[in-house]
Design an enzyme around this catalytic site. Structure first.
Site, PDB file in Angstrom:
ATOM      1  N   TYR A 110      10.255 -11.093   4.561  1.00 37.79           N
ATOM      2  CA  TYR A 110       8.899 -10.760   3.879  1.00 37.79           C
ATOM      3  C   TYR A 110       8.240 -12.113   3.466  1.00 37.79           C
ATOM      4  O   TYR A 110       7.044 -12.478   4.181  1.00 37.79           O
ATOM      5  CB  TYR A 110       8.713  -9.803   3.274  1.00 37.79           C
ATOM      6  CG  TYR A 110       7.501  -9.588   2.673  1.00 37.79           C
ATOM      7  CD1 TYR A 110       7.108  -8.743   4.079  1.00 37.79           C
ATOM      8  CD2 TYR A 110       6.785  -9.873   1.460  1.00 37.79           C
ATOM      9  CE1 TYR A 110       4.941  -8.337   3.116  1.00 37.79           C
ATOM     10  CE2 TYR A 110       5.829  -9.448   0.749  1.00 37.79           C
ATOM     11  CZ  TYR A 110       4.871  -8.999   1.957  1.00 37.79           C
ATOM     12  OH  TYR A 110       3.822  -8.531   2.039  1.00 37.79           O
ATOM     13  N   SER A 121       0.844 -12.555   1.024  1.00 34.07           N
ATOM     14  CA  SER A 121       0.892 -12.821  -0.499  1.00 34.07           C
ATOM     15  C   SER A 121       1.161 -13.725  -1.408  1.00 34.07           C
ATOM     16  O   SER A 121       1.169 -14.719  -0.823  1.00 34.07           O
ATOM     17  CB  SER A 121       3.127 -12.321  -0.236  1.00 34.07           C
ATOM     18  OG  SER A 121       3.863 -12.072  -1.688  1.00 34.07           O
ATOM     19  N   GLY A 181       0.468   3.641   8.162  1.00 40.54           N
ATOM     20  CA  GLY A 181      -1.002   4.218   8.411  1.00 40.54           C
ATOM     21  C   GLY A 181      -1.104   5.226   8.450  1.00 40.54           C
ATOM     22  O   GLY A 181      -0.243   5.689   9.476  1.00 40.54           O
ATOM     23  N   SER A 221       3.105   3.282  11.920  1.00 39.52           N
ATOM     24  CA  SER A 221       3.776   2.861  10.951  1.00 39.52           C
ATOM     25  C   SER A 221       4.291   3.691   9.772  1.00 39.52           C
ATOM     26  O   SER A 221       5.242   4.122   9.519  1.00 39.52           O
ATOM     27  CB  SER A 221       4.882   2.063  11.567  1.00 39.52           C
ATOM     28  OG  SER A 221       3.943   0.817  11.632  1.00 39.52           O
ATOM     29  N   ASN A 236       0.027  -8.351  -6.744  1.00 35.93           N
ATOM     30  CA  ASN A 236      -0.352  -7.012  -6.517  1.00 35.93           C
ATOM     31  C   ASN A 236      -1.620  -5.977  -5.898  1.00 35.93           C
ATOM     32  O   ASN A 236      -1.849  -5.633  -7.748  1.00 35.93           O
ATOM     33  CB  ASN A 236       0.909  -6.536  -7.728  1.00 35.93           C
ATOM     34  CG  ASN A 236       2.506  -7.325  -7.521  1.00 35.93           C
ATOM     35  OD1 ASN A 236       2.971  -8.515  -7.340  1.00 35.93           O
ATOM     36  ND2 ASN A 236       3.427  -6.989  -7.194  1.00 35.93           N
ATOM     37  N   ILE A 260      -4.634  -1.005   2.409  1.00 39.89           N
ATOM     38  CA  ILE A 260      -6.049  -1.521   1.689  1.00 39.89           C
ATOM     39  C   ILE A 260      -6.798  -1.639   2.988  1.00 39.89           C
ATOM     40  O   ILE A 260      -7.891  -1.673   2.614  1.00 39.89           O
ATOM     41  CB  ILE A 260      -5.736  -3.266   1.719  1.00 39.89           C
ATOM     42  CG1 ILE A 260      -4.316  -3.418   0.687  1.00 39.89           C
ATOM     43  CG2 ILE A 260      -6.655  -4.074   1.382  1.00 39.89           C
ATOM     44  CD1 ILE A 260      -3.842  -4.677   0.519  1.00 39.89           C
ATOM     45  N   LEU A 265      -3.942  -7.310   8.990  1.00 40.10           N
ATOM     46  CA  LEU A 265      -3.975  -6.633   7.715  1.00 40.10           C
ATOM     47  C   LEU A 265      -2.090  -6.484   8.394  1.00 40.10           C
ATOM     48  O   LEU A 265      -1.331  -5.357   7.540  1.00 40.10           O
ATOM     49  CB  LEU A 265      -4.186  -5.636   6.480  1.00 40.10           C
ATOM     50  CG  LEU A 265      -5.147  -6.607   5.822  1.00 40.10           C
ATOM     51  CD1 LEU A 265      -6.681  -6.610   6.178  1.00 40.10           C
ATOM     52  CD2 LEU A 265      -5.616  -5.228   4.800  1.00 40.10           C
ATOM     53  N   ARG A 285      17.016  -5.492  -9.667  1.00 40.71           N
ATOM     54  CA  ARG A 285      17.228  -5.535  -8.504  1.00 40.71           C
ATOM     55  C   ARG A 285      17.679  -6.780  -8.254  1.00 40.71           C
ATOM     56  O   ARG A 285      16.652  -7.656  -8.583  1.00 40.71           O
ATOM     57  CB  ARG A 285      16.161  -4.694  -7.594  1.00 40.71           C
ATOM     58  CG  ARG A 285      16.480  -3.590  -8.143  1.00 40.71           C
ATOM     59  CD  ARG A 285      15.479  -2.751  -6.138  1.00 40.71           C
ATOM     60  NE  ARG A 285      13.950  -2.687  -7.223  1.00 40.71           N
ATOM     61  CZ  ARG A 285      13.202  -1.928  -7.343  1.00 40.71           C
ATOM     62  NH1 ARG A 285      13.728  -0.428  -6.176  1.00 40.71           N
ATOM     63  NH2 ARG A 285      11.625  -1.970  -7.373  1.00 40.71           N
TER      64      ARG A 285
HETATM   65  N1  LIG Z   1       0.012  -4.069  -1.458  1.00 37.53           N
HETATM   66  C1  LIG Z   1       0.021  -5.532  -1.795  1.00 37.53           C
HETATM   67  O1  LIG Z   1      -0.073  -5.658  -3.381  1.00 37.53           O
HETATM   68  C2  LIG Z   1       0.469  -6.281  -1.057  1.00 37.53           C
HETATM   69  C3  LIG Z   1       0.349  -7.165  -1.616  1.00 37.53           C
HETATM   70  C4  LIG Z   1       0.093  -9.145  -1.127  1.00 37.53           C
HETATM   71  C5  LIG Z   1       0.201  -8.460   0.202  1.00 37.53           C
HETATM   72  N2  LIG Z   1      -0.385  -7.601   0.557  1.00 37.53           N
HETATM   73  C6  LIG Z   1      -0.743  -7.053   2.681  1.00 37.53           C
HETATM   74  O2  LIG Z   1      -2.070  -6.812   2.591  1.00 37.53           O
HETATM   75  C7  LIG Z   1      -1.267  -6.194   4.606  1.00 37.53           C
HETATM   76  C8  LIG Z   1      -2.094  -4.538   4.050  1.00 37.53           C
HETATM   77  O3  LIG Z   1      -0.598  -3.926   3.309  1.00 37.53           O
HETATM   78  P1  LIG Z   1      -0.896  -2.437   2.319  1.00 37.53           P
HETATM   79  O4  LIG Z   1      -0.446  -2.484   0.791  1.00 37.53           O
HETATM   80  O5  LIG Z   1      -2.139  -1.902   2.883  1.00 37.53           O
HETATM   81  O6  LIG Z   1       0.120  -1.362   3.687  1.00 37.53           O
HETATM   82  P2  LIG Z   1      -0.095  -1.045   3.893  1.00 37.53           P
HETATM   83  O7  LIG Z   1       1.744  -0.122   4.648  1.00 37.53           O
HETATM   84  O8  LIG Z   1      -0.244   0.597   3.471  1.00 37.53           O
HETATM   85  O9  LIG Z   1      -0.560  -1.139   5.392  1.00 37.53           O
HETATM   86  C9  LIG Z   1       0.312  -1.850   6.579  1.00 37.53           C
HETATM   87  C10 LIG Z   1      -0.515  -1.172   8.164  1.00 37.53           C
HETATM   88  O10 LIG Z   1       0.254  -2.117   8.722  1.00 37.53           O
HETATM   89  C11 LIG Z   1       0.072  -1.220   9.840  1.00 37.53           C
HETATM   90  N3  LIG Z   1       1.313  -1.309  11.020  1.00 37.53           N
HETATM   91  C12 LIG Z   1       2.489  -1.828  11.169  1.00 37.53           C
HETATM   92  N4  LIG Z   1       3.325  -2.370  11.735  1.00 37.53           N
HETATM   93  C13 LIG Z   1       2.244  -2.352  12.397  1.00 37.53           C
HETATM   94  C14 LIG Z   1       2.482  -2.886  14.225  1.00 37.53           C
HETATM   95  N5  LIG Z   1       3.649  -3.805  14.436  1.00 37.53           N
HETATM   96  N6  LIG Z   1       1.532  -3.128  14.655  1.00 37.53           N
HETATM   97  C15 LIG Z   1      -0.123  -1.935  14.158  1.00 37.53           C
HETATM   98  N7  LIG Z   1      -0.356  -1.759  12.916  1.00 37.53           N
HETATM   99  C16 LIG Z   1       0.936  -1.852  12.202  1.00 37.53           C
HETATM  100  C17 LIG Z   1       1.400  -0.081   9.342  1.00 37.53           C
HETATM  101  O11 LIG Z   1       0.896   1.203  10.007  1.00 37.53           O
HETATM  102  C18 LIG Z   1      -0.124   0.422   8.026  1.00 37.53           C
HETATM  103  O12 LIG Z   1      -1.470   1.190   7.924  1.00 37.53           O
HETATM  104  C19 LIG Z   1       0.317  -6.295   4.589  1.00 37.53           C
HETATM  105  O13 LIG Z   1      -0.022  -7.514   5.464  1.00 37.53           O
HETATM  106  C20 LIG Z   1       0.359  -6.303   3.019  1.00 37.53           C
HETATM  107  O14 LIG Z   1       1.588  -8.536   3.652  1.00 37.53           O
HETATM  108  C21 LIG Z   1      -0.790  -5.759   0.366  1.00 37.53           C
END
Ligand SMILES: NC(=O)c1ccc[n+]([C@@H]2O[C@H](COP(=O)([O-])OP(=O)(O)OC[C@H]3O[C@@H](n4cnc5c(N)ncnc54)[C@H](O)[C@@H]3O)[C@@H](O)[C@H]2O)c1
Length: 312
Positions: free
Chosen positions: A141, A116, A36, A34, A170, A12, A73, A265
């Protein structure tokens, strides 16, 4: 505006960084890579490979770049990993968020936090779930996201900030990792294209609220433009079952998808969808992408080899 996106090399976050650049903002990305990938980023972006758990390094980046806004994010997003390693999850999702809030405070930046909608409301919450339902998360989480939200509310009261929370349902779309296990739409599209048999945990009647990443990014832009604090569900309000997805993907691929069924699950919610009247009235935002169109986009993205820089 100068905008710092934490987690900006993620699914995102990288779409959000593109959208901010496209509207003329200065964009800085913080990501520890980690999960990304650099290849998701526009080459004109500045990436700082820093963990949000490293308060000193994070604050140094924030002080040097002096953003007006931080879209936060970065997160540990694996719900099952949070059950197995709750302290590690809290370290990133709670302590990391406090570090972001402190770094933001040092330069007077506003924060938009990606929370979330799927993991916060408990199994007894009315569907679609409104923002004022008392959260009863079912996972570490979800607890960590709720805790981080509480810090944001506290900072607004204690420090007079205007931080806001977007409770994402989602989210799906191109760039969601087909190799990971976040994102059933990506996984099923990849399985359909490979001629495989996707696994459904339970009977497939469980529902989720699937919101396209392009709509999600627009919600962040709308919240960025609104100076006042708020908490908004970002979803469609519509429940879609796993079996519905299987049928949609079968139609797109031109042949029915035959799933294999496995045991449910533990801890998985049977139903989830978020109420969206508050973002509509307060942000003028609503999801616009029809599900079948969005899923078709994911299918064709995977068919094209899942390029990192795919648009949404
Ligand atoms: N994808 C979904 O459906 C969804 C739903 C609800 C909430 N979210 C939230 O949206 C945000 C983005 O989610 P996403 O789906 O793009 O996930 P993603 O894993 O693709 O992105 C998260 C990013 O955070 C980085 N990251 C993780 N730990 C880190 C740290 N300690 N320091 C710096 N960077 C760090 C990762 O490298 C990654 O690039 C998150 O906060 C997630 O909880 C996502």
């Amino acid at each position: 505006m100068r905008v710092l996106v934490t987690g900006g090399a993620g699914f995102i976050g990288s779409h959000l960084a593109d959208a901010l650049l496209a509207r003329g903002d200065d964009v800085i990305v913080v990501d520890d890579l980690s999960a990304g990938r650099v290849a998701r980023l526009d080459p004109q972006l500045t990436l700082h490979k820093v963990s949000i758990t490293d308060a000193g390094a994070l604050t140094a980046v924030v002080r040097a770049s002096r953003p007006d806004l931080i879209c936060h994010l970065a997160a540990q997003i694996d719900v099952r990993a949070s059950v197995d390693f709750p302290a590690a999850d809290a370290q990133v999702n709670v302590v990391g968020t406090v570090n972001v809030l402190e770094a933001a405070r040092s330069v007077g930046a506003r924060v938009l936090f990606a929370s979330s909608g799927g993991a916060l409301y408990g199994r007894d919450a009315p569907i679609p779930s409104r923002e004022d339902v008392l959260p009863l998360p079912e996972s570490p989480y979800g607890i960590a996201k709720y805790c981080a939200e509480q810090y944001i509310g506290l900072y607004n009261r204690l420090h007079g900030t205007s931080h806001s929370v977007l409770r994402l349902a989602n989210v799906y779309g191109p760039r969601q990792d087909p190799a990971g296990d976040a994102g059933v739409i990506t996984i099923f599209c990849a399985s359909a294209l490979a001629g495989g048999t996707p696994t459904i945990y339970g009977d497939g009647a469980q529902t989720r609220d699937y919101v396209h990443v392009g709509d999600t990014v627009n919600a962040f832009l709308a919240a960025a433009d609104r100076g006042r604090p708020g908490t908004w569900n970002i979803g469609t309000g519509v429940e879609v079952s796993v079996l519905d997805l299987v049928a949609i993907i079968g139609d797109i691929g031109g042949r029915p998808l035959t799933p294999r069924f496995a045991h449910t699950r533990p801890g998985e919610l049977l139903r989830s969808a978020v109420a969206v009247d508050r973002p509509a009235s307060e942000l003028g935002w609503r999801a616009l992408t029809p599900l079948a169109d969005g899923v078709r986009g994911v299918y064709h993205w995977i068919e094209a080899g899942a390029p990192d820089r795919a648009a949404c």
